[in-house]
Scaffold this active site. Sequence first.
Site, PDB file in Angstrom:
ATOM      1  N   LYS A  17      -6.925 -21.852  -8.425  1.00 16.76           N
ATOM      2  CA  LYS A  17      -5.800 -20.926  -8.274  1.00 16.76           C
ATOM      3  C   LYS A  17      -5.352 -20.832  -6.810  1.00 16.76           C
ATOM      4  O   LYS A  17      -4.179 -20.568  -6.530  1.00 16.76           O
ATOM      5  CB  LYS A  17      -6.201 -19.540  -8.777  1.00 16.76           C
ATOM      6  N   LYS A  18      -6.280 -21.051  -5.890  1.00 16.42           N
ATOM      7  CA  LYS A  18      -5.931 -20.987  -4.470  1.00 16.42           C
ATOM      8  C   LYS A  18      -5.225 -22.247  -3.984  1.00 16.42           C
ATOM      9  O   LYS A  18      -4.847 -22.318  -2.809  1.00 16.42           O
ATOM     10  CB  LYS A  18      -7.192 -20.733  -3.640  1.00 16.42           C
ATOM     11  N   LEU A  19      -5.050 -23.222  -4.837  1.00 12.16           N
ATOM     12  CA  LEU A  19      -4.225 -24.375  -4.484  1.00 12.16           C
ATOM     13  C   LEU A  19      -2.746 -24.019  -4.497  1.00 12.16           C
ATOM     14  O   LEU A  19      -1.899 -24.869  -4.179  1.00 12.16           O
ATOM     15  CB  LEU A  19      -4.495 -25.533  -5.449  1.00 12.16           C
TER      16      LEU A  19
ATOM     17  N   ASP B 201     -14.615 -21.685  -2.579  1.00 12.31           N
ATOM     18  CA  ASP B 201     -14.479 -21.491  -4.025  1.00 12.31           C
ATOM     19  C   ASP B 201     -14.509 -22.818  -4.777  1.00 12.31           C
ATOM     20  O   ASP B 201     -15.078 -22.899  -5.871  1.00 12.31           O
ATOM     21  CB  ASP B 201     -13.183 -20.741  -4.339  1.00 12.31           C
TER      22      ASP B 201
END
Length: 764
Positions: free
Chosen positions: A221-223, A267
């Site tokens: 999701k942090k991409l 993460d």
Amino acid sequence: MEARDAIGGALVSSDGEEQTAKKDATPKADKPQTKSKMEQIFGFKKEDLTSWESLVSLLNRPTDPASLGIFRCLFGLLMAIDVTQERGLSHLDYKYLDGAPVCRFPLFNFLQPLPLDWMYLVYVVMFLGALGIMLGCFYRLSCLMFISTYWYIFFLDKTAWNNHSYLYGLIGFQLTLMEGNRYWSIDGLRRPSIRNAHVPLWNYTVLRSQIFIVYFIAGVKKLDADWVEGYSMSYLAHHWLFDPFKLILPVELINLLVVHGGGLVLDMTAGYLLFFDATRPYAFFFVSYFHCMNSQLFSIGMFSYTMLATSPLFCHPDWPRRFFARFPSFLRAVLPFTSPEPQHSTSCVYQEICSTERQETPAVPTAPKLRLKQKLGAIFTILYIIEQLFLPYSHFITQGYNNWTNGLYGYSWDMMVHSRSHQHVKITYKDGKTGEIGYLNPGVFTQSRRWKDHGDMLKQYSTCLNHFLPRYNISDPELYFDIWVSINERFQQRIFDPRVDIVKADWSPFQPNLWLMPLLVDLSPWRTKFQEIEGSLDNQTEIVFIADFPGLHLENFVSEDLGNTSVHVLQGQVNVEIVEEKKNHTLQPGEQMKVPAGAYHKVYTVSEGPSCYMYIYVNTTEAALQENFTKLLDLQERVRNGTETEPLPPELQPLMAAEGDKGSEVNATDPIVRLFLKRQRRMKEVKKRREAGALERLERFTVKKYYTIRRGVLMTAIAMRNLAVGLPPMEQLTREVAFANMREPQSEANQDERLKDEVGHGEL
């Protein structure tokens, strides 16, 4: 799964009863079986995945219960603490406001809180369930007590959802199906047959997979481009925890490389690093450092400590035996069991060995007979992991919950990816019978603010207001919401169409929200320009960036405190109307105009595409106050060092008092002097708190938690008494609640004022 999960040499019959092998059944010359490279790394062989039977046997392989037992104990302890903290036992009466007109936001509209005293009973059941999990006492019943009440409270309020609260419920559900009471439990003392007994490997597989998914999906999701470019959590770089990095890096690079880059890498890799023996020590260091920092950066309750408690699950399951075996023998009675050999369990699949008559022939393993319980355990493991991998990406099904971000926040592991600020919220009502138009205070009848960002909650809120407003002589109200939001440092823009009556608007959990305004992602590159503009301004000048849609307008009131306010057009064409003067001014990109203070104006977007403009203003009242404060501080310094030769007038005499003296504030007759002395005292208190030593901080933390837990316990006792024998006289109840509300002396006065001085408590 690790290689050490395999328990070899166990001789069992098909019905699970252990058979005693003759000494001559196993040749003395047998060499230890060599393990393949895959088995050494992953803990299982390729052959274990070639058939359904072999997979079931693998997932039900007998495994040491020690690590699972320690995790069960830690999780139960943390959840018992969480009941009084984040679940809200200490302020339950404020949370549910029994009997008051309150708008609530349950997942299902038929869910409603019980009367207040019964809600305390629900929390008692949840607390006792968590305590039972910790002690391993009536384990299955305790798990059911915990998860039934926990999920009820969870579904009761969507506005309190977050990822870690969702994770607690998942782990509680998993433990209900596992055999977590086989090690260091009261149940083991009551039932010797389960004490120190093997558990199936799938107990560990499910928990490890869950934690791996939490880390890995959070990394995926942090991409998101906003995270990679450093816009999601840019304010964190200014926190004192990152001061060591400031010795070698500027704040901009700390934000980009440490906060966002470091969070992404950790993460994405934490789950893998924890899995393998060679990398696990490094993972322990970075993961522990990460969660300890998070415990200071965010108000996330027991989440950091829960994640720390999950890390040992990736170690060899017998690590508690080896760890506690190092303690002195006189402590062994109260420590977990250190015997290296767990007893057999009917829940596991043991390898059967068929001995031949000739001693020269080694024993031949045969396929074990699988039970229904073991097959169900394997099916649950596979389906659960698939479901957890699918759910974070299931938003194409529940489209009604999608807004600028997908789904309800709290089950997608998109932790800290989006930050929001709200500049302007206006609720307009129209009486359906008289046509009267009026305005409501944003947040009336509710304590939550999350409804501003979610269409489903806005629909629930409007339905609730439609129910309450007739009590105030507003019949058949129409409700219009004008909500301006900035996400990840973009322009402030509308999130919902202000022309739609939300009471009559359609909403379905499975259909897109038609009155949701699109996020103007094409304007995202302007954020770099924002930083340049903000960097060119002085400390007293404020700026707000606005984007609006064609055909809409912003009605704004400029406070009299905000002198020198001007509108600058960046893109598109706008028409500025000064309401009192009844004049219109058309502005093109690059043009600006001053708007009067203490008056309304409207900014119409008249271009074919969205308009972008900014307000630049100075709080002249605050600037004048700061100038007076500077003069008073300079005068105070001259008085204290003896360089001031002129006698002070009576209204300035309080400046000569000792620093921090509250009496000087009371004696001050000039309001500016009184405010100056008050601010000085508060700043001194904040500085003292920030510079406090470790022992003082610990004492302050302990005292705060004591009074929090104390209130929860006393209010619970009052509620239980009310349920048992009925309500006492009102005077007695008032005294009891006042006694429960007692706080530490230093927090009773000016508590709210101190909080305002802390960085990060203000909202735009």
